[in-house]
Enzyme design. Structure first.
Site, PDB file in Angstrom:
ATOM      1  N   GLY A   6      39.681  44.133  45.532  1.00 20.64           N
ATOM      2  CA  GLY A   6      39.760  44.831  44.262  1.00 20.64           C
ATOM      3  C   GLY A   6      38.394  44.848  43.605  1.00 20.64           C
ATOM      4  O   GLY A   6      37.557  43.980  43.876  1.00 20.64           O
ATOM      5  N   GLN A  25      32.528  45.582  36.800  1.00 19.05           N
ATOM      6  CA  GLN A  25      31.839  44.776  37.800  1.00 19.05           C
ATOM      7  C   GLN A  25      30.661  45.530  38.422  1.00 19.05           C
ATOM      8  O   GLN A  25      29.811  44.914  39.059  1.00 19.05           O
ATOM      9  CB  GLN A  25      32.805  44.341  38.906  1.00 19.05           C
ATOM     10  CG  GLN A  25      33.797  43.288  38.451  1.00 19.05           C
ATOM     11  CD  GLN A  25      34.676  42.865  39.591  1.00 19.05           C
ATOM     12  OE1 GLN A  25      35.694  43.492  39.860  1.00 19.05           O
ATOM     13  NE2 GLN A  25      34.274  41.802  40.286  1.00 19.05           N
ATOM     14  N   CYS A  74      36.474  35.849  43.317  1.00 17.08           N
ATOM     15  CA  CYS A  74      36.021  37.054  42.626  1.00 17.08           C
ATOM     16  C   CYS A  74      34.669  37.469  43.174  1.00 17.08           C
ATOM     17  O   CYS A  74      33.804  36.623  43.402  1.00 17.08           O
ATOM     18  CB  CYS A  74      35.917  36.766  41.125  1.00 17.08           C
ATOM     19  SG  CYS A  74      35.368  38.181  40.150  1.00 17.08           S
ATOM     20  N   LEU A  75      34.481  38.772  43.356  1.00 17.23           N
ATOM     21  CA  LEU A  75      33.203  39.277  43.837  1.00 17.23           C
ATOM     22  C   LEU A  75      32.071  39.019  42.855  1.00 17.23           C
ATOM     23  O   LEU A  75      30.911  38.949  43.250  1.00 17.23           O
ATOM     24  CB  LEU A  75      33.307  40.780  44.131  1.00 17.23           C
ATOM     25  CG  LEU A  75      34.265  41.173  45.252  1.00 17.23           C
ATOM     26  CD1 LEU A  75      34.364  42.692  45.363  1.00 17.23           C
ATOM     27  CD2 LEU A  75      33.846  40.548  46.565  1.00 17.23           C
ATOM     28  N   HIS A 103      44.405  40.547  38.256  1.00 19.59           N
ATOM     29  CA  HIS A 103      43.002  40.137  38.265  1.00 19.59           C
ATOM     30  C   HIS A 103      42.109  41.291  37.780  1.00 19.59           C
ATOM     31  O   HIS A 103      41.218  41.088  36.952  1.00 19.59           O
ATOM     32  CB  HIS A 103      42.614  39.705  39.690  1.00 19.59           C
ATOM     33  CG  HIS A 103      41.215  39.243  39.847  1.00 19.59           C
ATOM     34  ND1 HIS A 103      40.884  37.912  39.975  1.00 19.59           N
ATOM     35  CD2 HIS A 103      40.047  39.925  39.920  1.00 19.59           C
ATOM     36  CE1 HIS A 103      39.573  37.802  40.115  1.00 19.59           C
ATOM     37  NE2 HIS A 103      39.046  39.009  40.089  1.00 19.59           N
ATOM     38  N   GLU A 104      42.361  42.495  38.293  1.00 13.02           N
ATOM     39  CA  GLU A 104      41.509  43.635  37.944  1.00 13.02           C
ATOM     40  C   GLU A 104      41.733  44.089  36.495  1.00 13.02           C
ATOM     41  O   GLU A 104      40.776  44.448  35.807  1.00 13.02           O
ATOM     42  CB  GLU A 104      41.714  44.791  38.924  1.00 13.02           C
ATOM     43  CG  GLU A 104      41.372  44.451  40.363  1.00 13.02           C
ATOM     44  CD  GLU A 104      40.020  43.777  40.576  1.00 13.02           C
ATOM     45  OE1 GLU A 104      39.056  44.094  39.842  1.00 13.02           O
ATOM     46  OE2 GLU A 104      39.926  42.926  41.480  1.00 13.02           O
ATOM     47  N   HIS A 130      39.735  41.874  34.373  1.00 11.66           N
ATOM     48  CA  HIS A 130      38.325  42.275  34.338  1.00 11.66           C
ATOM     49  C   HIS A 130      38.097  43.358  33.293  1.00 11.66           C
ATOM     50  O   HIS A 130      37.135  43.295  32.525  1.00 11.66           O
ATOM     51  CB  HIS A 130      37.878  42.806  35.700  1.00 11.66           C
ATOM     52  CG  HIS A 130      37.276  41.775  36.585  1.00 11.66           C
ATOM     53  ND1 HIS A 130      36.177  41.024  36.233  1.00 11.66           N
ATOM     54  CD2 HIS A 130      37.621  41.376  37.826  1.00 11.66           C
ATOM     55  CE1 HIS A 130      35.866  40.204  37.217  1.00 11.66           C
ATOM     56  NE2 HIS A 130      36.741  40.388  38.198  1.00 11.66           N
TER      57      HIS A 130
END
Length: 176
Positions: free
Chosen positions: A46, A51, A89-90, A131-132, A135
């Site tokens: 995701g 991000q 997480c990225l 999660h997204e 963000h």
């Protein structure tokens, strides 16, 4: 299509709430394609627009053999049951911690053509969606940890940012 730079922990854009998209344009469709390429190259499951430095409410996801784009997502229903699983997480690479999330969600939004969509997700896909959306609200998964785990995660991230060696150790089970 292009692989975009992913913003890392400490970048203020990760703590800002993304704004609603009033009209879906070719620019949004291009951004979504670039985000999918970026997510896959990372690799991840995701990626939210903030991000990659864009403060608009759009995220992309991939799970098993399916992927998608969701614009202006809103979680309209959450299961009372929660599941705890490791999450990473990225934008906070190299760390994972156990996070409790709703076991199932219903999410409403727009597709890449501006049409209304409603998706129902369980288990891992529900976790990705939550999660997204976090963000897009300026919330990181570390914000959902217990105080002790959050302190540990912040220590690891701080040491890494300073170039110090870190030795990650999972805290006692009592802290979970």
């Amino acid at each position: 299509m292009a692989v975009l730079p992913i913003r890392q922990f400490g970048d203020p854009v990760l703590r800002e709430r993304a704004r609603e998209i009033e009209q879906v344009t070719d620019l949004h469709r291009r951004l979504a394609k670039d985000m999918i390429e970026t997510m896959r190259a990372a690799p991840g499951v995701g990626l939210a627009a903030n991000q990659v430095g864009v403060l608009e409410r759009i995220f992309v996801w991939q799970f098993d053999d399916t992927h998608g784009i969701l614009i202006n997502p809103v979680i309209s229903e959450r299961a009372a049951e929660t599941l705890t699983d490791d999450e990473g997480c990225l934008s906070l690479p190299g760390i994972t911690y156990p996070v409790a999330r709703s076991a199932a969600v219903t999410i409403d939004g727009l597709d890449e053509n501006g049409r209304s969509v409603r998706l129902e997700a369980e288990d891992h896909l529900a976790r990705i969606f939550q999660h997204e959306v976090d963000h897009l609200d300026g919330v990181l998964f570390t914000d959902r940890l217990s105080d002790e785990l959050r302190k540990d995660a912040l220590r690891v991230l701080r040491d890494r940012a300073l170039g110090l060696p870190t030795s990650f150790q999972m805290p006692d089970e009592d802290a979970l």
